[in-house]
Enzyme design. Structure first.
Site, short mmCIF file in Angstrom:
data_model
loop_
_atom_site.label_atom_id
_atom_site.label_comp_id
_atom_site.label_asym_id
_atom_site.label_seq_id
_atom_site.Cartn_x
_atom_site.Cartn_y
_atom_site.Cartn_z
N PRO A 2 0.58 -1.00 0.07
CG PRO A 2 -1.01 -1.68 1.16
CD PRO A 2 0.70 -2.40 1.78
CG LEU A 9 -6.77 20.74 9.38
CD1 LEU A 9 -7.64 21.73 9.97
CD2 LEU A 9 -5.92 22.12 8.21
CD GLU A 10 0.25 24.68 8.53
OE1 GLU A 10 0.96 24.68 6.90
OE2 GLU A 10 -1.12 25.35 8.56
N GLY A 11 0.14 20.97 11.76
CA GLY A 11 0.01 21.12 13.48
C GLY A 11 0.26 20.16 13.70
NE ARG A 12 -3.71 16.21 13.61
CZ ARG A 12 -4.71 16.72 12.93
NH1 ARG A 12 -4.67 17.71 11.30
NH2 ARG A 12 -5.96 16.56 12.64
#
Lengths: 65, 65, 65, 65, 65, 65
Positions: A2, A9-12
């Site tokens: 796979p 969204l950015e920010g993790r």
């Protein structure tokens, strides 16, 4: 085999991404019978201006809630 | 008519991308019978925090090797 | 580490896909410095009803030309 | 339930993206029978170095025209 | 808000896909802080002619191993 | 130059896809300033076994509602 693309969204944090990559790989090995070394995962991070659901950008949802 | 998306680590030079775009287009024209003007290629660049193989982020592989 | 997705009209032969996969991998090794074993390529084949350029489905272009 | 990914050159304004997200959602509701709350749209923005058509990067087209 | 695309060989059973979708959603909720109802996952299944790693189609690997 | 990928459940009619392709192209021309001939749209159709939201495959939602 796979190829996984996760658009989010950015920010993790690095630690969050590390955990997500590790655990999703486990899931694909255990439940889809994929071989670990064949799994690649990309995180495509977008800003709040670049993601919409129900026709509304996230940046605009934040303004209202 | 192919749409090509190449998701890869950031850091390639302009010259590298120029060559890759040019040559992949040639391949699709010569071997897949695509018409040149219908081929579009996007490079989606991700950081070492945003790409994993075998369940391990690239940023973590670098630490260990 | 590139993940490559090629979205194209169905109908290419096995030999065409074989050549395209082989040669695009060469390009990424030679010009982008990717390691061969990290490159994965998927062909996402769509019908003439499922691809449009300039706002016109391929199936409709065929009718007119 | 559509997932929509729009890969395009960076540089559109917030207002442009807002309009595009809103109107594409309308189209999918009205003409594809999708339910509004199930539609997600991501804009994947790339630089002029990261997009090519006809085998030529946008950054190189700009130089010549 | 993640959009997840998993491109993989065709042939997984319904039960396998059910498990994978369920568990990947859990991972994104628990480790990426995503809200469950915002997560969509698509499985894009490709044949052995349509997937290559290391420059070799899966259909050709099967012949040799 | 946008590349658009719409991943959705199979089953839309030709006429629906024709309308969607036409109208989304208009939106990108009018509101994103894209040039019409540079816009390509692919519909990646998946079955009810191959799409999940909130962790549940569409095929399983249908059973319950």
């Amino acid at each position: 085999m796979p190829q996984v693309q996760i658009t989010m969204l950015e920010g993790r944090t690095l630690e969050q991404k590390r955990r997500v990559a590790q655990r999703i790989t486990e899931v694909l090995v255990e439940d889809a019978g994929a071989s670990r070394e064949a799994i690649s995962i990309s995180f495509v991070e977008v800003s709040k201006e670049n993601y919409a659901s129900s026709g509304v950008l996230v940046v605009d949802k934040k303004k209202n809630s």
